[in-house]
Design a protein around this motif. Structure first.
Motif, PDB file in Angstrom:
ATOM      1  N   ALA A  94       0.686  -1.103   0.060  1.00 43.60           N
ATOM      2  CA  ALA A  94       0.157   0.038   0.092  1.00 43.60           C
ATOM      3  C   ALA A  94       0.827   1.240   0.016  1.00 43.60           C
ATOM      4  O   ALA A  94       0.597   2.433  -0.972  1.00 43.60           O
ATOM      5  N   ALA A  98       0.861   4.014  -2.971  1.00 45.59           N
ATOM      6  CA  ALA A  98       0.790   5.521  -2.721  1.00 45.59           C
ATOM      7  C   ALA A  98       1.906   6.355  -3.268  1.00 45.59           C
ATOM      8  O   ALA A  98       1.765   7.457  -3.971  1.00 45.59           O
ATOM      9  N   ARG A 148      -5.000   9.856   0.910  1.00 45.11           N
ATOM     10  CA  ARG A 148      -5.819   8.689   0.484  1.00 45.11           C
ATOM     11  C   ARG A 148      -6.577   8.998  -0.770  1.00 45.11           C
ATOM     12  O   ARG A 148      -6.594   8.239  -1.640  1.00 45.11           O
ATOM     13  N   TRP A 151      -4.672   8.995  -3.972  1.00 39.17           N
ATOM     14  CA  TRP A 151      -3.658   7.754  -4.548  1.00 39.17           C
ATOM     15  C   TRP A 151      -4.648   6.370  -4.272  1.00 39.17           C
ATOM     16  O   TRP A 151      -4.439   5.758  -5.390  1.00 39.17           O
ATOM     17  N   GLU A 152      -5.708   6.256  -3.465  1.00 39.04           N
ATOM     18  CA  GLU A 152      -6.362   5.245  -3.358  1.00 39.04           C
ATOM     19  C   GLU A 152      -6.947   4.601  -4.610  1.00 39.04           C
ATOM     20  O   GLU A 152      -7.814   5.385  -5.175  1.00 39.04           O
TER      21      GLU A 152
END
Length: 301
Positions: A94, A98, A148, A151-152
């Protein structure tokens, strides 16, 4: 370790069930309450093994257990840094995703915290004004969490600079108040040319040229410098231009990460400029165009 198999009961089964549940696998309430490895737990293990390309089965052997532990880590569960053996797991993956999306390339999202991930993390920390030690503590995770929405769920990207058209650049310059200043003669020359280009782009440009102090009401302050920030100076969000070929993403990340307005971004021209007579007006113009283009692309909604 001894395999954890159907029919067993106790803390080891409870741990497996907890990890599988956190990953979205359904386990019957009575099996959870009694910590027993029944049919639904076995089905969850089979599904987990299938999803992670393990040998089909319903037992939790060493390979399955190791993969399950890796998959259970959430970003922020533990401090991440470069070590041997490398940290590995879903939290590392993760973090890599990111960083890649935010413009700090660390290679494939393989879930292993290697030297490329450390270097990308250091660049991100420098970019948002943290001490760039390459160690992901809670302060770093807090910035990643605040970004978040950026990029999520988005695929990793290859570093590449974006160009922006004249009309869109004008729209950005009319919408934002941007102060640009240089801390030395070369930086001031580049800053001056940025202001000239912005003023030529639109008569209502919101870019202002400053000697040292920016006026009130700015959205963004760009501080250009031809030298590195002194070691004893407090950290600032910094972009080292010579090390950056995705300027748009870097500026967008630093701007989004700023906790208040105006956002301050220091642009270091180190490695590009010099006082040996080789830095020309053409060089200043080239840098000014690149910086202004990056700023406008980063702020273009």
């Amino acid at each position: 370790m001894e395999p954890i198999i159907k029919g067993m009961q106790g803390p080891a089964v409870e741990d497996v069930q907890s990890r599988l549940s956190s990953l979205g696998f359904d386990i019957d309430a009575d099996e959870l309450e009694t910590r027993s490895f029944g049919d639904s737990t076995a089905a969850a293990v089979r599904g987990f093994r299938r999803d992670n390309e393990l040998v089909p089965g319903e037992e939790v052997d060493m390979s399955c257990w190791s993969t399950l532990v890796d998959a259970s880590y959430k970003l922020g569960d533990r401090t991440l840094y470069l070590r041997l053996p490398n940290f590995h797991g879903a939290d590392v993956k993760a973090l890599q995703q990111a960083l890649n999306v935010l413009g700090f390339a660390c290679g494939a999202d393989d879930g292993y915290f290697g030297p490329h991930t450390e270097a990308a993390l250091q660049q991100f920390q420098e970019n948002v004004g943290l001490f760039a030690d390459g160690m992901a503590f809670q302060d770093t995770f807090a910035y990643i969490a605040r970004l978040r929405h950026v990029w999520e769920g988005k695929p990793s990207v290859v570093e590449a600079e974006e160009r922006i058209g004249f009309a869109r650049a004008a729209e950005v310059l009319e919408s934002y108040r941007i102060a640009v200043l240089g801390s030395d003669p070369i930086a001031r020359a580049v800053a001056s040319r940025m202001w000239n280009i912005a003023s030529a782009t639109t008569e209502t440009s919101g870019m202002v040229l400053c000697d040292a102090r920016a006026p009130e009401g700015m959205d963004l302050i760009l501080e250009l410098a031809s030298d590195e920030l002194p070691d004893d100076a407090p950290p600032k969000p910094t972009i080292v231009l010579a090390e950056c070929n995705n300027l748009t993403q870097r500026i967008a990340t630093a701007f989004a990460a700023a906790k208040s307005r105006p956002a301050l971004i220091r642009i270091e021209l180190t490695g590009i400029t010099g006082y040996d007579g080789m830095f020309t007006s053409s060089d200043a113009q080239t840098l000014a165009v690149r910086l202004l283009d990056g700023v406008c692309a980063a702020l273009n909604d």
